[in-house]
Design an enzyme around this catalytic site. Structure first.
Site, PDB file in Angstrom:
ATOM      1  N   HIS A 179      -1.161   5.147  -1.947  1.00  0.00           N
ATOM      2  CA  HIS A 179      -2.205   6.077  -2.406  1.00  0.00           C
ATOM      3  C   HIS A 179      -2.848   6.855  -1.254  1.00  0.00           C
ATOM      4  CE1 HIS A 179      -5.105   2.900  -1.404  1.00  0.00           C
ATOM      5  NE2 HIS A 179      -6.018   3.849  -1.406  1.00  0.00           N
ATOM      6  N   LYS A 183      -4.522  11.159  -0.859  1.00  0.00           N
ATOM      7  CA  LYS A 183      -5.864  11.583  -0.435  1.00  0.00           C
ATOM      8  C   LYS A 183      -5.811  13.028   0.042  1.00  0.00           C
ATOM      9  CE  LYS A 183      -7.339   6.982   1.124  1.00  0.00           C
ATOM     10  NZ  LYS A 183      -8.448   6.618   0.272  1.00  0.00           N
ATOM     11  N   HIS A 241       0.127   2.149   4.555  1.00  0.00           N
ATOM     12  CA  HIS A 241      -0.901   3.186   4.767  1.00  0.00           C
ATOM     13  C   HIS A 241      -0.980   3.653   6.224  1.00  0.00           C
ATOM     14  CE1 HIS A 241      -2.003   2.230   0.774  1.00  0.00           C
ATOM     15  NE2 HIS A 241      -2.875   1.289   1.004  1.00  0.00           N
ATOM     16  N   LYS A 337     -10.720  -6.061   7.419  1.00  0.00           N
ATOM     17  CA  LYS A 337     -11.717  -6.292   6.363  1.00  0.00           C
ATOM     18  C   LYS A 337     -12.982  -6.820   7.036  1.00  0.00           C
ATOM     19  CE  LYS A 337      -8.870  -5.947   2.681  1.00  0.00           C
ATOM     20  NZ  LYS A 337      -8.998  -4.821   1.753  1.00  0.00           N
TER      21      LYS A 337
END
Ligand code: BG6
Length: 489
Positions: A179, A183, A241, A337
């Site tokens: 994804h 963007k 990504h 994270k």
């Protein structure tokens, strides 16, 4: 096929991705009149719902995830009326008979051919579902399949998956989604590079010193412990990504912008990545795991996580690209994270002038070093940093910025990455999806890292307190080059 009756079948319909991303994306396409006139969305999953129970579940959820300006009761109700649900276990082949019947019902007189299967399931089902679809002849000529990342677990499993997919669908029907490519700001990187004359002559080893790619988040793993334990940051973010962002930064301009040419150039970057040697594996990869800090849980305390887990939630790496344009230019990439903030950005550091004539006004060692910051999210925009003379006597130099913010173009369009990609898939445009050779080339590069970790149980995994910028060792890796991470505030 865009105007034929269209059915989207979502496997994993009661999962997180469906409620957070897919339904809001489909709603935004619907609201903008960008879905085929006649369409149905059939959720499939093991959870038992009737159509109306599923509708009310999505109705509750969707309101939490669509933007305020897009909330409109009439539109939401109209959208919800297109949803259906079928409770089957997607791992069991015989249950696909029910799917076949349901599709016939939705098609009215005949089974619809214009069907898009979306695999939003745990990755363990990616190899099973296409084979079951084939058994029940649901892989019709106009059907398509979108499969989420990570596509495979390593090179071998990705090759196996590719074989399975190509035995069921033609490549033109397979959409491996990443994804990040959906963007707006990632696409704009291409426009920035290839629609402007002034940067391209500088975009190479002669003028660029090093590049940073950062995609960090201030959230933990949320409720995805089970999945994350089998993935880790390398499989979840880096293999897809981050490396995709490296490709957009480093690729050559395609002669004509279309799916084949664009993806050929991406693959060339992956194939030019300098294979990692022993020194790289030891010194140029830093993995970390967040530990409890303040009121934040440590990774090992999260639900679904082994209390002795060695899964990485942070990774920083130095990569090289062995080709004419980039030889010798390090690309530093990192993801994590539980960092202090959420940001995705690329920082291109230009080389300094060969001789420093002036001094810094504020003690900054590199006031004249030019950097270009391409901010993908949030505060989407582009910033160029350069040195200017401080007004007054003498010649003291201060670093200043020149800014472009997407707000000036009316902001980033509200439909997010998933809306763009689902629409592209409906229209049959695979440009922004990962091709089979790219996915394999990427795994081929990262496999040695996975093997190294598997074979060296004592390879370091550094703890970092939740809410910090990760292990200090990742800074040390940059110091070798006289560099440091650009930590956005
Ligand atoms: C997903 C990862 O692909 O990307 C998640 O599985 C991560 O772990 C997410 O949080 C980040 O995406 P975005 O668009 O929010 O930056």
């Amino acid at each position: 096929t865009a105007d034929k009756p269209f059915v989207m079948v979502i496997f994993g319909a009661s999962g997180d991705l469906t409620k957070r991303k897919l339904m809001p994306a489909l709603y935004s396409l619907f609201k903008d009149n960008r879905l085929p006139k006649e369409f149905s969305i059939l959720g499939v999953g093991r959870t038992v719902y009737s159509d109306s129970q599923y509708r009310s579940y999505i109705l509750d959820e969707i309101k939490k995830f669509i933007k305020e300006e897009d909330q409109n009761e009439t539109w939401i109700d109209a959208f919800i009326s297109h949803l259906y649900y079928l409770s089957i276990d997607p791992a069991i082949e015989s249950e696909y008979g029910l799917l076949s019947c349901r599709l016939e019902e939705l098609g009215g007189e005949e089974r619809p051919d214009n069907v898009l299967f979306y695999l939003a399931t745990p990755p363990s089902l990616y190899g099973v579902i296409p084979l079951h679809l084939k058994k029940w002849k649901l892989n019709t000529k106009n059907s398509r399949i979108i499969v989420e990342k990570p596509f495979g677990y390593d090179l071998e499993s990705a090759q196996k998956l590719n074989k399975i997919y190509s035995s069921v669908f033609e490549e033109r029907q397979i959409y491996r989604i990443d994804h990040f490519l959906g963007k707006e700001t990632a696409q704009n990187l291409l426009a920035f590079r290839f629609a402007n004359g002034i940067f391209e002559p500088l975009w190479n080893r002669k003028y660029i010193d090093y590049v940073e790619v950062t995609a960090v988040e201030n959230l933990g793993i949320e409720s995805r412990g089970g999945f994350y334990e089998t993935a880790g940051a390398l499989r979840d973010m880096v293999q897809n990504h981050l490396i995709q962002l490296v490709a957009l930064t480093a690729m050559e301009p395609p002669a004509v912008f279309n799916a084949d040419n664009f993806r050929n150039e991406v693959v060339k970057v992956y194939e030019s990545l300098t294979p990692l040697n022993e020194v790289d594996l030891n010194e140029h990869i830093v993995r970390g795991q967040y530990t409890a800090s303040n009121s934040k849980k440590g990774y090992r305390e999260e639900k679904g996580v082994n209390p002795e887990s060695r899964t990485e939630t942070y990774i920083a790496m130095k990569l090289g690209i062995s080709n004419w344009r980039w030889s010798g230019v390090p690309f530093y990439i990192r993801t994590g994270k539980q960092m202090p903030t959420k940001v995705t950005e690329i920082v291109v550091h230009f080389k300094e002038t060969p001789h420093q004539v002036f001094h810094s006004a504020d003690g900054n060692e590199h006031p004249m070093a030019n950097k270009l910051i391409l901010r993908l999210q949030p505060n989407e925009g582009i910033v160029l940093k350069f040195g200017m003379k401080m007004p007054g006597p003498g010649f003291e130099i201060k670093q200043v910025t020149m800014d472009f913010s997407y707000d000036k173009l009316g902001g980033v369009p509200s439909g997010d990455a998933y809306a763009r990609l689902i629409e592209d898939c409906i229209l049959g445009d695979a440009t922004l999806f990962t091709r089979s050779d790219a996915v394999e080339a990427s795994w081929k590069f990262f496999d040695p890292v996975l093997n190294y970790w598997t074979n060296n149980a004592d390879a370091p995994l550094y703890g970092y307190p939740a809410g910090t910028w990760g292990p200090l060792e990742s800074e040390a890796m940059m110091h070798e080059h006289g560099a440091e991470w650009t930590n956005p505030c």
